[in-house]
Scaffold this motif. Structure first.
Motif, PDB file in Angstrom:
ATOM      1  N   SER A  28       0.859  -1.178   0.000  1.00 49.55           N
ATOM      2  CA  SER A  28       0.000   0.000   0.000  1.00 49.55           C
ATOM      3  C   SER A  28       0.900   1.233   0.000  1.00 49.55           C
ATOM      4  O   SER A  28       1.920   1.266   0.701  1.00 49.55           O
ATOM      5  N   VAL A  29       0.513   2.230  -0.787  1.00 46.19           N
ATOM      6  CA  VAL A  29       1.298   3.455  -0.869  1.00 46.19           C
ATOM      7  C   VAL A  29       0.320   4.623  -1.065  1.00 46.19           C
ATOM      8  O   VAL A  29      -0.655   4.501  -1.807  1.00 46.19           O
ATOM      9  N   PRO A  30       0.538   5.722  -0.410  1.00 51.16           N
ATOM     10  CA  PRO A  30      -0.362   6.862  -0.621  1.00 51.16           C
ATOM     11  C   PRO A  30      -0.072   7.519  -1.963  1.00 51.16           C
ATOM     12  O   PRO A  30       1.049   7.506  -2.456  1.00 51.16           O
ATOM     13  N   GLU A  31      -1.095   8.114  -2.523  1.00 48.38           N
ATOM     14  CA  GLU A  31      -0.884   8.838  -3.768  1.00 48.38           C
ATOM     15  C   GLU A  31       0.005  10.068  -3.504  1.00 48.38           C
ATOM     16  O   GLU A  31       0.162  10.509  -2.374  1.00 48.38           O
ATOM     17  N   GLU A  32       0.564  10.559  -4.595  1.00 45.76           N
ATOM     18  CA  GLU A  32       1.439  11.725  -4.552  1.00 45.76           C
ATOM     19  C   GLU A  32       2.736  11.469  -3.774  1.00 45.76           C
ATOM     20  O   GLU A  32       3.452  12.423  -3.422  1.00 45.76           O
ATOM     21  N   ALA A  33       3.032  10.165  -3.520  1.00 49.31           N
ATOM     22  CA  ALA A  33       4.317   9.876  -2.878  1.00 49.31           C
ATOM     23  C   ALA A  33       5.447  10.269  -3.808  1.00 49.31           C
ATOM     24  O   ALA A  33       5.350  10.130  -5.032  1.00 49.31           O
ATOM     25  N   LYS A  34       6.535  10.744  -3.233  1.00 50.94           N
ATOM     26  CA  LYS A  34       7.644  11.240  -4.038  1.00 50.94           C
ATOM     27  C   LYS A  34       8.338  10.091  -4.754  1.00 50.94           C
ATOM     28  O   LYS A  34       8.358   8.956  -4.280  1.00 50.94           O
ATOM     29  N   ALA A  35       8.922  10.422  -5.916  1.00 46.79           N
ATOM     30  CA  ALA A  35       9.707   9.438  -6.660  1.00 46.79           C
ATOM     31  C   ALA A  35      10.866   8.959  -5.788  1.00 46.79           C
ATOM     32  O   ALA A  35      11.554   9.749  -5.162  1.00 46.79           O
ATOM     33  N   GLY A  36      11.070   7.647  -5.785  1.00 44.61           N
ATOM     34  CA  GLY A  36      12.118   7.064  -4.953  1.00 44.61           C
ATOM     35  C   GLY A  36      11.601   6.522  -3.643  1.00 44.61           C
ATOM     36  O   GLY A  36      12.344   5.852  -2.927  1.00 44.61           O
ATOM     37  N   THR A  37      10.343   6.815  -3.306  1.00 46.04           N
ATOM     38  CA  THR A  37       9.780   6.291  -2.062  1.00 46.04           C
ATOM     39  C   THR A  37       9.723   4.778  -2.126  1.00 46.04           C
ATOM     40  O   THR A  37       9.244   4.201  -3.102  1.00 46.04           O
ATOM     41  N   VAL A  38      10.224   4.111  -1.109  1.00 43.69           N
ATOM     42  CA  VAL A  38      10.240   2.643  -1.072  1.00 43.69           C
ATOM     43  C   VAL A  38       8.842   2.160  -0.684  1.00 43.69           C
ATOM     44  O   VAL A  38       8.324   2.484   0.384  1.00 43.69           O
ATOM     45  N   VAL A  39       8.266   1.370  -1.583  1.00 45.43           N
ATOM     46  CA  VAL A  39       6.939   0.813  -1.325  1.00 45.43           C
ATOM     47  C   VAL A  39       7.059  -0.451  -0.491  1.00 45.43           C
ATOM     48  O   VAL A  39       6.277  -0.687   0.424  1.00 45.43           O
ATOM     49  N   GLY A  40       8.042  -1.290  -0.824  1.00 48.95           N
ATOM     50  CA  GLY A  40       8.217  -2.536  -0.071  1.00 48.95           C
ATOM     51  C   GLY A  40       9.501  -3.221  -0.503  1.00 48.95           C
ATOM     52  O   GLY A  40      10.007  -2.991  -1.610  1.00 48.95           O
ATOM     53  N   ARG A  41      10.026  -4.073   0.375  1.00 53.02           N
ATOM     54  CA  ARG A  41      11.238  -4.820   0.049  1.00 53.02           C
ATOM     55  C   ARG A  41      10.809  -6.076  -0.719  1.00 53.02           C
ATOM     56  O   ARG A  41      10.680  -7.162  -0.142  1.00 53.02           O
ATOM     57  N   LEU A  42      10.614  -5.877  -2.018  1.00 53.55           N
ATOM     58  CA  LEU A  42      10.025  -6.929  -2.853  1.00 53.55           C
ATOM     59  C   LEU A  42      10.905  -8.171  -2.891  1.00 53.55           C
ATOM     60  O   LEU A  42      10.436  -9.294  -2.723  1.00 53.55           O
ATOM     61  N   ALA A  43      12.209  -7.981  -3.140  1.00 52.44           N
ATOM     62  CA  ALA A  43      13.101  -9.141  -3.253  1.00 52.44           C
ATOM     63  C   ALA A  43      13.097  -9.942  -1.962  1.00 52.44           C
ATOM     64  O   ALA A  43      13.059 -11.176  -1.977  1.00 52.44           O
ATOM     65  N   GLN A  44      13.138  -9.244  -0.825  1.00 53.95           N
ATOM     66  CA  GLN A  44      13.154  -9.941   0.470  1.00 53.95           C
ATOM     67  C   GLN A  44      11.847 -10.687   0.689  1.00 53.95           C
ATOM     68  O   GLN A  44      11.834 -11.827   1.153  1.00 53.95           O
ATOM     69  N   ASP A  45      10.714 -10.053   0.305  1.00 57.74           N
ATOM     70  CA  ASP A  45       9.417 -10.701   0.484  1.00 57.74           C
ATOM     71  C   ASP A  45       9.250 -11.881  -0.455  1.00 57.74           C
ATOM     72  O   ASP A  45       8.460 -12.789  -0.180  1.00 57.74           O
TER      73      ASP A  45
END
Length: 782
Positions: A28-45
């Motif tokens: 989940s990520v809020p709209e208008e989040a800045k570029a580069g904001t980490v949404v999740g550690r996909l590789a780890q998950d």
């Protein structure tokens, strides 16, 4: 907007959905989040170790619309790559969930990620117009309600929950009502009677406030004009009309007919209709109303996939001065029809497919969607032809094209696969997408010769390097897997040579590695070797290489390269016989090249002697006379039947003697005859035994397994000569028994090739009883 997103992002990331349990990860990520904001550690998950995301090319697969997120190659984190606008992505739909596909290679796997974009209060309430003019009769009773058009907010949830305030006024207040369908109805309520003469115009500010934190507001100015006289406004027979229309409704179709009445008389009671406003505003040209009848008709195209609901505000005005009006709503619900065919995209394609790929190998990833809803949007997929590929549903709207059967590039090197999609509408709509799947080669075919055994005839005395044959092996594989090289198999095959011993085939022949040309390393000699049997091996350049074999039986064809060789001559016997001597010759060749004939070269004419054409027997052509002289010199030529013929010459000296020598010669002749008879019996027994042995060996060879035919010493050959002619055959290092037949007394002769060395002269006695002469024959042979 001055909002710090760091804490919010951390909270939302900690709330990222269950990992991998069902093959899906949620963030989940809020709209208008800045570029580069980490949404999740996909590789780890996803369970990848450090460094694996980049090595296994962890990446997102686009599905037709911009996802605004990407996978960081170094860390494998899912980060925001561009502006996320929830309203642009999902409109009023809630929640706003983006379905993403994540690919990882070696091995190829697909994971499904659901990214929910949460709303923030970034949209202020917006009225349809910045200013609205209202005309109210001065005789409007307190409590009169005048509908107002509320504001809209692009946000959702609490951020879109609006409340309204009105600037302070002693005459007006607001009334906000919400129906069971969560629709808002905003009214301007008259609290006190109006007096046009006191205040002809009222200016109020209507403010809409959303439920966000901090809240945002929007305003609209209300300009209220107080009218005089006409104190009855038209009233509709119902305040809300509800209509359902299929999206395929043709232009001109009647939507509804509204009806309003005005109790006033004359022109103040005459009503005209108009559409005051339409929601959404972009649909203002979709409907029209007849000003006199109140009939509302469709004037534009309806599209369920664009707008599913229309809200028409209809106003009825009388013809008073100023006119009075009444209002109602017409709610038009658009029903879906099956007017959109399914869409098929190839999101990933892994080609070419090796022909030894295992069943179940994923060849391509497909995404299927249909803009229709309900049954019209439910899509069934199939692949054609049905083999050797199939479809496996991996996620809603996602399929994998997998291998169902083993491939064979030599049978089919490329497939044109068609993925067919069909929705559940009536009638159903279809779409298809072609996928070209080439098959790559593996080395699964060994070279194969056109025939298992090649029979090659080669003339003896051929030149070294002469081409004997061309061999060819077919390998249906391609490139290096089908590139064949040839060689003579080492240690397999060869020839037994005359005089004993064994020689490998590689000492006689060689094969060109690229062309398969079989050529001679040295001149072949039929008298040395007649048959050469060996194997030629064909090997491809695959990894590992495969090979095939063929047997070559090389038969050496005899040429007339040996002249007849003379053997010691045999003398004739006494009595009335006409045979004086026998000329013996052998030829190392075979067949016609070894078939010998004898000719009397000297003396020519009517001499007292003649020679058998094929027997070589020298006999008297007539009775000897004193006039013939005491000595006769005979020159005999022995020729073979080769092309060209080869020959040898024998010279016989015949002397005529009388008296005691005749008696002595007669006794010697008698002794020789007795000895000859003994040897004749022995020879007959030996020949009979050899003949019986030859019959037994022939029968055994017919029933025994086939073996290579090799040249070399063989059984003794029996050669017989007579006056009527016969074959003479010789073999180097062979021993032969010859029995001469003719008018004279038979004789027996045993000879050996060692007798052919040098030239010798022997005396042969011949007794002619008729004239009682004893002739002395001196035979010179070479």
């Amino acid at each position: 907007m001055g909002v710090c997103w760091g804490p919010v992002v951390r909270v939302l990331v900690l709330q990222a959905a269950w990992a991998l349990g069902g093959g899906q990860v949620r963030y989940s990520v809020p709209e208008e989040a800045k570029a580069g904001t980490v949404v999740g550690r996909l590789a780890q998950d996803l369970g990848l170790e450090a460094g694996e995301p980049e090595a296994r090319r962890l990446r997102l697969v686009a599905q037709g619309r911009r996802a605004s997120v990407e996978v960081s190659g170094a860390s494998g984190a899912l980060v925001v790559s561009s502006r996320l606008d929830r309203e642009e992505l999902c409109g009023k739909s809630a929640p706003c969930a983006l379905r993403l596909e994540v690919l990882v290679e070696r091995p190829l796997r697909v994971f499904h990620v659901e990214l929910e974009v949460t709303d923030i209060n970034d949209n202020a309430p917006l009225f349809p117009a910045a200013r609205k003019n209202l005309s109210l009769p001065e005789n409007s009773p307190p409590g009169s309600r005048f509908p107002l058009e509320g504001a809209s907010d692009a946000d959702v949830g609490a951020n879109a929950q609006l409340s309204y305030t009105l600037s302070p006024s002693e005459h007006f207040s607001l009334d906000l009502q919400r129906s069971e369908e969560y629709r808002e109805f905003l009214f301007l309520v008259l609290r006190r009677p109006l007096d046009r003469e006191t205040m002809a115009e009222h200016r109020l500010v209507l403010t809409a406030i959303d439920g966000g934190r901090p809240s945002l507001t929007g305003t609209m100015e209300l300009v209220i004009s107080v009218l005089d006289v006409n104190d009855n406004a038209p009233q509709f027979n119902q305040s809300v009309y509800k209509v359902q229309l299929p999206e395929s409704t043709a232009e001109g179709t009647l939507v509804a007919q509204v009806n309003a009445t005005d109790p006033d008389l004359g022109m103040y009671g005459e009503v005209i209709y108009e559409i005051d406003s339409v929601l959404p505003p972009s649909a203002s040209d979709v409907f029209s109303i007849d000003t006199n009848s109140g009939e509302i008709r469709v004037t534009g195209a309806l599209d369920f996939e664009t707008v599913t609901f229309y809200d028409l505000h209809v106003k009825a005005k009388d013809k008073g001065s100023p006119p009075l009006s009444g209002h109602c709503k017409v709610l038009v619900e658009v029903l879906d029809v099956n007017d959109n065919a399914p869409e098929v995209w190839v999101t990933s394609l892994s080609v070419p497919v090796p022909e030894d790929a295992a069943v179940g190998t994923v060849v391509a990833l497909l995404s299927v969607s249909d803009r229709d809803s309900g049954a019209n949007g439910r899509v069934r997929c199939a692949v054609w032809p049905a083999a050797p590929f199939g479809l496996v549903a991996t996620f809603a709207g996602s399929y994998s094209l997998v291998l169902r059967e083993a491939l064979d590039r030599e049978r089919v090197s490329e497939y044109e696969v068609e993925v067919r999609a069909e929705d559940g509408g009536a009638p159903a709509l279809r779409a298809s997408r072609g996928v070209r799947v080439p098959v790559s080669d593996v080395n699964d075919n060994a070279p194969a010769f056109a025939q298992a055994v090649y029979t090659v005839l080669a003339r003896e005395n051929n030149a070294a390097g002469a081409e004997l044959a061309r061999l060819w092996a077919r390998d249906p594989d391609e490139a290096g897997n089908g590139r064949v090289s040839y060689s003579v198999a080492e240690g397999v095959g060869g020839a037994a040579v005359a005089g004993g011993g064994w020689r490998a085939a590689s000492s006689y022949v060689s094969v060109d590695a690229e062309s398969g040309r079989l050529w001679a390393l040295q001149p072949l000699d039929y008298e040395e070797v007649q048959v050469l049997q060996f194997e030629v091996r064909a090997v491809d350049a695959g990894e590992p290489p495969l090979c095939g074999n063929a047997t070559v039986q090389l038969f050496v064809v005899d040429e007339n390269d040996n002249a007849p060789a003379l053997l010691p001559a045999a003398g004739g016997g006494p009595g009335g016989g006409a045979v004086v001597a026998k000329i013996r010759a052998v030829d190392a060749d075979s067949g016609y090249n070894a078939w010998l004939r004898y000719e009397l070269w000297e003396p020519r004419g009517k001499g007292p002697f003649r020679v058998g054409l094929y027997s070589g027997e020298v006999s008297t052509a007539r009775a000897l006379e004193e006039a013939d002289g005491p000595r006769q010199r005979l020159v005999i030529v022995v020729r073979d039947h080769g092309e060209p013929a080869r020959s040898a010459t024998a010279t016989l000296s015949v002397s005529l003697v009388e008296g005691a020598e005749a008696a002595l010669g007669g006794a010697a002749a008698a002794a020789a005859a007795a000895a000859t008879n003994v040897w004749l019996v022995v020879a007959i027994c030996a020949v009979s035994s050899l003949f019986l042995l030859a019959v037994v060996l022939y029968g055994a060879s017919r029933w025994a397994p086939r073996a290579a035919v090799l040249s070399g010493p063989g059984p003794a050959t029996l050669v017989c000569a007579s006056e009527v002619g016969s074959w003479s055959y010789s073999q180097r290092q062979s021993r032969s028994l010859c029995v001469a037949e003719g008018a004279g007394k038979s004789d027996l002769m045993h000879f050996h090739p060692s007798l052919l060395k040098g030239c010798q002269t022997r005396r042969l006695w011949w007794w002619q009883s008729r004239r009682h002469y004893l002739l002395l024959l001196r035979v010179a042979f070479c």
